[in-house]
Scaffold this motif. Structure first.
Motif, short mmCIF file in Angstrom:
data_model
loop_
_atom_site.label_atom_id
_atom_site.label_comp_id
_atom_site.label_asym_id
_atom_site.label_seq_id
_atom_site.Cartn_x
_atom_site.Cartn_y
_atom_site.Cartn_z
N LEU A 110 0.83 -1.21 0.00
CA LEU A 110 0.00 0.00 0.00
C LEU A 110 0.86 1.26 0.00
N LEU A 111 1.97 1.23 0.74
CA LEU A 111 2.88 2.38 0.74
C LEU A 111 3.50 2.58 -0.64
N ALA A 112 3.86 1.48 -1.30
CA ALA A 112 4.42 1.58 -2.66
C ALA A 112 3.38 2.15 -3.63
N VAL A 113 2.15 1.68 -3.52
CA VAL A 113 1.09 2.18 -4.39
C VAL A 113 0.84 3.67 -4.11
N ALA A 114 0.78 4.05 -2.84
CA ALA A 114 0.58 5.45 -2.49
C ALA A 114 1.71 6.32 -3.03
N GLY A 115 2.95 5.84 -2.94
CA GLY A 115 4.09 6.57 -3.48
C GLY A 115 3.99 6.72 -4.99
N ALA A 116 3.59 5.65 -5.67
CA ALA A 116 3.45 5.70 -7.13
C ALA A 116 2.33 6.66 -7.54
N VAL A 117 1.23 6.63 -6.80
CA VAL A 117 0.11 7.54 -7.09
C VAL A 117 0.56 8.98 -6.86
#
Length: 195
Positions: A110-117
Motif C-alpha cells: 500500500l505504501l508503494a502504491v501510495a508513493g506511485a500515485v
C-alpha cells in the motif's frame, strides 16, 4: 515474528516522519533573471523555497511563458497528504506491534502504491502547468510546451530546470526498504506447522 523485526517495522513506519521535517521534492530553476537560481521546495503539506519570495519569483518567470500562477491553495493534496502519511505511520506501528507477516506485506504494498500515485499526481500537475499556457504570454514558441522535468534536468528555452527528490522522500524509501526487509526476514523465523 521476532522482537527485532517488530522494532524494525516500527522504525519503517516512523521513518515516514521525515516527510514532516524535510521537503519531499525540490525543483531548481536557473534563468538569466535569477543567475543564483531559485529552489522550490515541495513539502507534504506546503510549498516553500530557498527564500520567502521564491514562489513569487517562480510565478514571475512562469508569467513570461504563460504558465498559470502557482498557489499553494490550488493543491488539495497539500491539505490531505499529511493525514495519509500519519495513517501510514500509525498503521505501520500497529503492524509492528502485532507482528503479522501478511500485514507487513500489505502495508509495504500500500505504501508503494501510495508513493506511485503521488509521483503520478506530481507529473500530472507538471503536465498541466507546462501545457495549459496563456495564448497571450510574452514569450510564445509555436508547438513548444514547458513541462518541467519530473526527475532530472531539462532546458526550457533560456530556463534550466532540475527536479530531484529531497530528504523527506528518504522517509518513504526507508519505509519501503525496512518494511520489505521485515517481510523477507520474517519468513525465516516462521516455523513450519506439523500436520
Amino acid at each position: 515474528m521476532s522482537v527485532y523485526l517488530r522494532v524494525i517495522m516500527i522504525a519503517a513506519a516512523l521513518s515516514l516522519g521525515l516527510l514532516f521535517l524535510f521537503p519531499m521534492w525540490k525543483i531548481y530553476l536557473q534563468a538569466p533573471q535569477y543567475p543564483e537560481g531559485l529552489e522550490l521546495h515541495i513539502w507534504v503539506n506546503k510549498l516553500g523555497g530557498s527564500s520567502e519570495s521564491v514562489l513569487q519569483n517562480f510565478n514571475i518567470l512562469n508569467h513570461y511563458i504563460g504558465m498559470e500562477k502557482i498557489h499553494p491553495d490550488s493543491f488539495a493534496e497539500l491539505r490531505y497528504m499529511p493525514y495519509i502519511v500519519i495513517a501510514f505511520m500509525v498503521t505501520g506501528v500497529l503492524v509492528g506491534l502485532l507482528g503479522n507477516r501478511k500485514l507487513v506485506l500489505v502495508w509495504v504494498l500500500l505504501l508503494a502504491v501510495a508513493g506511485a500515485v503521488g509521483i503520478l499526481d506530481f507529473y500530472l500537475w507538471l503536465y498541466k502547468f507546462g501545457t495549459n499556457l496563456d495564448p497571450t504570454a510574452p514569450i510564445k514558441v509555436p508547438g513548444m510546451t514547458y513541462i518541467p522535468p519530473l526527475f532530472g534536468s531539462k532546458q526550457l528555452l533560456n530556463f534550466h530546470a532540475l527536479s530531484l527528490p529531497s530528504w523527506g522522500a528518504l522517509g518513504i524509501f526507508l519505509g519501503l526498504v525496512l518494511g520489505g526487509l521485515v517481510y523477507i526476514l520474517s519468513k525465516k523465523s516462521v516455523k513450519p506447522q506439523l500436520a
